[in-house]
Design an enzyme around this catalytic site. Sequence first.
Site, PDB file in Angstrom:
ATOM      1  N   CYS A   2       0.833  -1.204   0.000  1.00 41.40           N
ATOM      2  CA  CYS A   2       0.000   0.000   0.000  1.00 41.40           C
ATOM      3  C   CYS A   2       0.868   1.255   0.000  1.00 41.40           C
ATOM      4  O   CYS A   2       2.014   1.241   0.418  1.00 41.40           O
ATOM      5  CB  CYS A   2      -0.926   0.087   1.195  1.00 41.40           C
ATOM      6  SG  CYS A   2      -1.818  -1.418   1.534  1.00 41.40           S
ATOM      7  N   GLY A  10       0.738  -1.645   6.349  1.00 37.00           N
ATOM      8  CA  GLY A  10       1.321  -2.569   7.321  1.00 37.00           C
ATOM      9  C   GLY A  10       0.271  -3.563   7.772  1.00 37.00           C
ATOM     10  O   GLY A  10      -0.780  -3.703   7.151  1.00 37.00           O
ATOM     11  N   GLU A  64      14.779 -16.349 -13.862  1.00 37.16           N
ATOM     12  CA  GLU A  64      14.281 -14.992 -14.072  1.00 37.16           C
ATOM     13  C   GLU A  64      13.385 -14.920 -15.321  1.00 37.16           C
ATOM     14  O   GLU A  64      12.351 -14.255 -15.321  1.00 37.16           O
ATOM     15  CB  GLU A  64      15.480 -14.030 -14.183  1.00 37.16           C
ATOM     16  CG  GLU A  64      15.137 -12.578 -14.406  1.00 37.16           C
ATOM     17  CD  GLU A  64      14.241 -11.946 -13.337  1.00 37.16           C
ATOM     18  OE1 GLU A  64      13.994 -12.564 -12.305  1.00 37.16           O
ATOM     19  OE2 GLU A  64      13.765 -10.831 -13.582  1.00 37.16           O
ATOM     20  N   LYS A 115       9.518 -13.679 -15.188  1.00 37.41           N
ATOM     21  CA  LYS A 115       8.966 -12.592 -16.010  1.00 37.41           C
ATOM     22  C   LYS A 115       7.752 -13.095 -16.777  1.00 37.41           C
ATOM     23  O   LYS A 115       6.735 -12.429 -16.861  1.00 37.41           O
ATOM     24  CB  LYS A 115      10.004 -12.060 -17.016  1.00 37.41           C
ATOM     25  CG  LYS A 115      11.139 -11.267 -16.461  1.00 37.41           C
ATOM     26  CD  LYS A 115      10.779  -9.926 -15.900  1.00 37.41           C
ATOM     27  CE  LYS A 115      10.443  -9.982 -14.454  1.00 37.41           C
ATOM     28  NZ  LYS A 115      11.460  -9.807 -13.458  1.00 37.41           N
ATOM     29  N   GLU A 171       4.697 -13.760 -14.340  1.00 37.83           N
ATOM     30  CA  GLU A 171       4.079 -12.647 -13.606  1.00 37.83           C
ATOM     31  C   GLU A 171       3.341 -11.668 -14.514  1.00 37.83           C
ATOM     32  O   GLU A 171       2.373 -11.066 -14.067  1.00 37.83           O
ATOM     33  CB  GLU A 171       5.079 -11.930 -12.689  1.00 37.83           C
ATOM     34  CG  GLU A 171       6.149 -11.129 -13.376  1.00 37.83           C
ATOM     35  CD  GLU A 171       7.100 -10.477 -12.382  1.00 37.83           C
ATOM     36  OE1 GLU A 171       6.695 -10.148 -11.264  1.00 37.83           O
ATOM     37  OE2 GLU A 171       8.273 -10.292 -12.748  1.00 37.83           O
ATOM     38  N   LYS A 218       4.616  -3.765  -6.472  1.00 40.72           N
ATOM     39  CA  LYS A 218       6.052  -3.637  -6.729  1.00 40.72           C
ATOM     40  C   LYS A 218       6.867  -3.870  -5.460  1.00 40.72           C
ATOM     41  O   LYS A 218       7.930  -4.461  -5.493  1.00 40.72           O
ATOM     42  CB  LYS A 218       6.323  -2.232  -7.282  1.00 40.72           C
ATOM     43  CG  LYS A 218       7.788  -1.945  -7.561  1.00 40.72           C
ATOM     44  CD  LYS A 218       8.127  -2.233  -8.981  1.00 40.72           C
ATOM     45  CE  LYS A 218       9.587  -2.010  -9.305  1.00 40.72           C
ATOM     46  NZ  LYS A 218      10.104  -3.134 -10.113  1.00 40.72           N
TER      47      LYS A 218
HETATM   48  C1  F6R Z   1       9.672  -9.566 -10.077  1.00 41.65           C
HETATM   49  C2  F6R Z   1       9.804  -8.634  -8.996  1.00 41.65           C
HETATM   50  C3  F6R Z   1       9.844  -9.147  -7.597  1.00 41.65           C
HETATM   51  C4  F6R Z   1      10.896  -8.358  -6.815  1.00 41.65           C
HETATM   52  C5  F6R Z   1      10.871  -8.760  -5.342  1.00 41.65           C
HETATM   53  C6  F6R Z   1      11.948  -8.056  -4.539  1.00 41.65           C
HETATM   54  O1  F6R Z   1       9.672  -8.923 -11.310  1.00 41.65           O
HETATM   55  O2  F6R Z   1       9.865  -7.460  -9.212  1.00 41.65           O
HETATM   56  O3  F6R Z   1      10.112 -10.495  -7.570  1.00 41.65           O
HETATM   57  O4  F6R Z   1      12.144  -8.601  -7.367  1.00 41.65           O
HETATM   58  O5  F6R Z   1       9.623  -8.456  -4.806  1.00 41.65           O
HETATM   59  O6  F6R Z   1      11.802  -6.681  -4.620  1.00 41.65           O
HETATM   60  P1  F6R Z   1      12.980  -5.723  -4.176  1.00 41.65           P
HETATM   61  O7  F6R Z   1      14.101  -5.898  -5.122  1.00 41.65           O
HETATM   62  O8  F6R Z   1      12.393  -4.358  -4.220  1.00 41.65           O
HETATM   63  O9  F6R Z   1      13.363  -6.130  -2.792  1.00 41.65           O
END
Ligand code: F6R
Length: 615
Positions: free
Chosen positions: A2, A101, A488, A492, A495, A610
């Site tokens: 969020c 949270g 990876e 990709k 997802e 994200k």
């Molecule tokens: C996949 C993706 C997620 C992030 C994961 C870690 O495309 O974006 O698997 O890699 O959530 O995110 P960070 O790197 O921000 O800790």
Amino acid sequence: MCGIVAYLGDKEAQPLLLEGLRRLEYRGYDSSGIAVLNGKGLEITKRVGRIDQLERALNSHPLHGSLGISHTRWATHGKATDINAHPHTDASGKLAIVHNGIIENYGVLKKKLQDKGLQFRTETDTEVLAYLIGFHFDALDVETGNRLEMAVMEALREVTGTYGLVAVHQDQPDVMVGARRGSPLVLGIGQHEHFLASDTAAIAAHTQTVAHLRDFDVVTVDRQGYRLKSLTHNKAGLEISQINYDAGEADLGDFPHYMLKEIFEQTLSIQNAVRGRLNLEECTAQLGGLNLTPQELREIDRIVITGCGTALHAGLVGEYIIESLAHVPVEIDWASEFRLRNSPLDRRTLVLAISQSGETEDTLGALREAKRKGHRVLGICNNVASTLARETDGGVYMYAGPEISVAATKSFTSQVVIFVLLGLLLGRMRFLSASQGREMIAAIEALPDQITSILKQSDHIRRIAEKYRDIDSMLFFGRQMQYGIALEGALKMKEITYIHAEGHPTAELKHGIIALVDEKTPSVFLCPKDGAYDKNVNNMQQVKARKGSVIAVATEGDEDILQHADDVFYIPEAPEYTAPILSVIPLQLFAYHMAVILGRDVDKPRNLAKSVTVP
Ligand code: F6R
């Protein structure tokens, strides 16, 4: 997860909040909402779905007022519905909060409030928090000027869990109170205006002067300014800093999607990750941010790399790179696992936490666990204003620029190139000769042009994606440094297209996976000209023998591969430690084009966010 944005100033709040929410949509996009205080009281609009839905509702019924809070949600407790969207109000309807949270003891608190006769409208933990703050507000002396602040603090003393929150109350129409524990909250200080937000991206267009709240901080903002308190009686004031963020960098430009823009930015992001970090004279890398002396670097006898998702895949490539270049044993662990297990670390073990956002809850949990045990923890991170950047003992910034698309692309290649730099640095302190170091530098410097040449194949890759548009499932295989790329590539694909995809070490094919091979399940083989080439080709033949289609990622000039593969994505010739940075790019493009062809929401795939700020 969020995202939160709140505003108190002399302008209309609604447009500023909406703009901020758009910049935070990467943090969640199941529903969104806004509450504004005006002379008449509290007005709230919330909608399930994307921020466009909320904007449409606000266009027909704008909310006027110069104090407001807003939220974009990724559902944890309760379905994504209008009613479960934030802001949530207390029992009186006069207090509203936005929250990021998880309130872990919300069940106990809810029962306590129900026993006092309060009835709840939603299934969310946030509503319980709103009711609890409202309960304390109502119990306080009406004359108390800082009643909302006191109510928030009283309530939070009863709470276990994590929060970044902002509360407002219509009986104190010029006050907003923010608090943080575990979920980020930043105060933006402008001219006659203040912001509270989950991320500086939401407010950077309006102020560059910010202060990051620490855990247990409570900040009260009114028309005169702000004041800080702490639930732990910490006397330290807020540390004010200037951010260097160009809000324009996060714009889409001529690209149809952020993901495509970010894939194409890799020519530049790789240069940014490497700039100033190559020492041509000593034929090595220089990574000053590690904050380690050459002696300390030499003494490292084990490295544990931890992270989640794409970041962990980069770590997996890093494991092979560092072991082969520096002969230092490396272990990889998902942050969610590492934080719970009793990993036998010692004084000479270096823990490396990798995260694009620097806000991933499990990665932060892993780094805190390692620090608790007295280990040195370094970070590889993109967001310089993140919790990870603040809590690690040092590290390497990626300088990839904002990554907006939920699917990570440029952050991955930046992470891998940083591992190449680390391998070079540690290797030159141990076994690598100057001429080997020089060769490595040449390979690193060749990357931007090589990436550009791969990007030119985007149309070719789209045509191949078109050919496979009706598949339900896909397999990805790679060995050694290409194994992480197989994982990876599969991530990709699944997802953003929702096509089932699995990544495996190539030789595992025969140990069970081959049962999945059929005419409708193509296999992608990472097959550059390296030590594993012949073995990869053998496995391709086994797939072909079972009527499976094969797509190969191969080295330019390799004509033989055409005998074994139905389709080929070529990458320029490169040593095995930089080849993964190249071979992942056709797979990013392949997943991207497939998602567009299938009409998916490329930048905001279903169910994802994200930044995963919940455990
Ligand atoms: C996949 C993706 C997620 C992030 C994961 C870690 O495309 O974006 O698997 O890699 O959530 O995110 P960070 O790197 O921000 O800790």
